[in-house]
Scaffold this motif. Structure first.
Motif, PDB file in Angstrom:
ATOM      1  N   PHE A  42       0.817  -1.211   0.000  1.00  0.00           N
ATOM      2  CA  PHE A  42       0.000   0.000   0.000  1.00  0.00           C
ATOM      3  C   PHE A  42       0.853   1.264   0.000  1.00  0.00           C
ATOM      4  O   PHE A  42       0.410   2.318  -0.473  1.00  0.00           O
ATOM      5  CB  PHE A  42      -1.017   0.004   1.148  1.00  0.00           C
ATOM      6  N   GLU A  43       2.074   1.191   0.489  1.00  0.00           N
ATOM      7  CA  GLU A  43       2.992   2.325   0.367  1.00  0.00           C
ATOM      8  C   GLU A  43       3.383   2.522  -1.097  1.00  0.00           C
ATOM      9  O   GLU A  43       3.477   3.654  -1.578  1.00  0.00           O
ATOM     10  CB  GLU A  43       4.226   2.113   1.235  1.00  0.00           C
ATOM     11  N   LEU A  44       3.595   1.424  -1.809  1.00  0.00           N
ATOM     12  CA  LEU A  44       3.881   1.524  -3.241  1.00  0.00           C
ATOM     13  C   LEU A  44       2.689   2.114  -3.995  1.00  0.00           C
ATOM     14  O   LEU A  44       2.851   2.899  -4.928  1.00  0.00           O
ATOM     15  CB  LEU A  44       4.247   0.148  -3.811  1.00  0.00           C
ATOM     16  N   TYR A  45       1.492   1.747  -3.600  1.00  0.00           N
ATOM     17  CA  TYR A  45       0.270   2.293  -4.184  1.00  0.00           C
ATOM     18  C   TYR A  45       0.230   3.811  -4.022  1.00  0.00           C
ATOM     19  O   TYR A  45       0.009   4.552  -4.975  1.00  0.00           O
ATOM     20  CB  TYR A  45      -0.927   1.622  -3.501  1.00  0.00           C
ATOM     21  N   LEU A  46       0.485   4.276  -2.788  1.00  0.00           N
ATOM     22  CA  LEU A  46       0.514   5.717  -2.537  1.00  0.00           C
ATOM     23  C   LEU A  46       1.689   6.385  -3.250  1.00  0.00           C
ATOM     24  O   LEU A  46       1.568   7.521  -3.712  1.00  0.00           O
ATOM     25  CB  LEU A  46       0.575   6.004  -1.040  1.00  0.00           C
ATOM     26  N   ALA A  47       2.811   5.676  -3.353  1.00  0.00           N
ATOM     27  CA  ALA A  47       3.973   6.228  -4.048  1.00  0.00           C
ATOM     28  C   ALA A  47       3.662   6.463  -5.521  1.00  0.00           C
ATOM     29  O   ALA A  47       4.070   7.485  -6.096  1.00  0.00           O
ATOM     30  CB  ALA A  47       5.177   5.299  -3.896  1.00  0.00           C
ATOM     31  N   ALA A  48       2.935   5.548  -6.151  1.00  0.00           N
ATOM     32  CA  ALA A  48       2.554   5.731  -7.550  1.00  0.00           C
ATOM     33  C   ALA A  48       1.687   6.969  -7.710  1.00  0.00           C
ATOM     34  O   ALA A  48       1.894   7.783  -8.617  1.00  0.00           O
ATOM     35  CB  ALA A  48       1.824   4.489  -8.065  1.00  0.00           C
ATOM     36  N   LEU A  49       0.728   7.143  -6.821  1.00  0.00           N
ATOM     37  CA  LEU A  49      -0.146   8.305  -6.891  1.00  0.00           C
ATOM     38  C   LEU A  49       0.622   9.590  -6.602  1.00  0.00           C
ATOM     39  O   LEU A  49       0.437  10.610  -7.276  1.00  0.00           O
ATOM     40  CB  LEU A  49      -1.320   8.148  -5.921  1.00  0.00           C
ATOM     41  N   SER A  50       1.525   9.554  -5.627  1.00  0.00           N
ATOM     42  CA  SER A  50       2.286  10.766  -5.294  1.00  0.00           C
ATOM     43  C   SER A  50       3.239  11.151  -6.415  1.00  0.00           C
ATOM     44  O   SER A  50       3.410  12.339  -6.708  1.00  0.00           O
ATOM     45  CB  SER A  50       3.033  10.602  -3.968  1.00  0.00           C
ATOM     46  N   ALA A  51       3.854  10.166  -7.068  1.00  0.00           N
ATOM     47  CA  ALA A  51       4.747  10.462  -8.190  1.00  0.00           C
ATOM     48  C   ALA A  51       3.970  11.111  -9.327  1.00  0.00           C
ATOM     49  O   ALA A  51       4.410  12.116  -9.906  1.00  0.00           O
ATOM     50  CB  ALA A  51       5.439   9.185  -8.663  1.00  0.00           C
TER      51      ALA A  51
END
Length: 131
Positions: A42-51
């Motif tokens: 889920f951190e990777l999920y948020l990282a994709a959105l933040s990028a």
């Protein structure tokens, strides 16, 4: 559009994610049996959105000739009473932006490519590899 490959290299839940010449480590925190060697799913999920958020707003500001200065987005997730995922973004820019510019950025951020896909969902299929 995009392609990634993930390889389980252990220990426990540590995995190597490859995308072209780039790689990222994914893992679970120790509290969930991992080693904390990388970001959790889920951190990777948020990282994709933040990028996507940061890149889209930087591109938009450059096109308009606006100075964002240092930009950062802080994302968090939680669940509502129906167990739906809620994502909240807080945007920061050190550049001198007025209220009208900020309102435009907040409008643009609602339509970043990853934001739209996450809101609409995706068709996900799976199959067993041949051989």
């Amino acid at each position: 559009m995009a392609q990634v490959r993930i390889v389980s290299d252990g220990p426990n839940y540590r995995h190597q994610i490859h995308a072209g010449a780039h790689h990222v480590v994914a893992d679970e925190p120790a509290t969930l049996g991992g080693q904390g060697a990388g970001m959790a799913p889920f951190e990777l999920y948020l990282a994709a959105l933040s990028a996507c958020t940061a890149i889209t707003l930087r591109m938009y500001a450059e096109k308009k000739g606006w100075d964002l200065g240092e930009f950062r987005a802080e994302l968090s997730s939680s669940r509502d009473a129906d167990n739906r995922l809620l994502v909240h973004r807080v945007l920061h820019a050190s550049g001198a932006l007025d209220d009208v510019q900020w309102q435009r950025l907040l409008d643009v951020v609602e339509r970043t490519p990853v934001t739209l896909v996450m809101r609409e969902g995706a068709v996900i299929t799976s199959e067993r590899a041949a051989g």
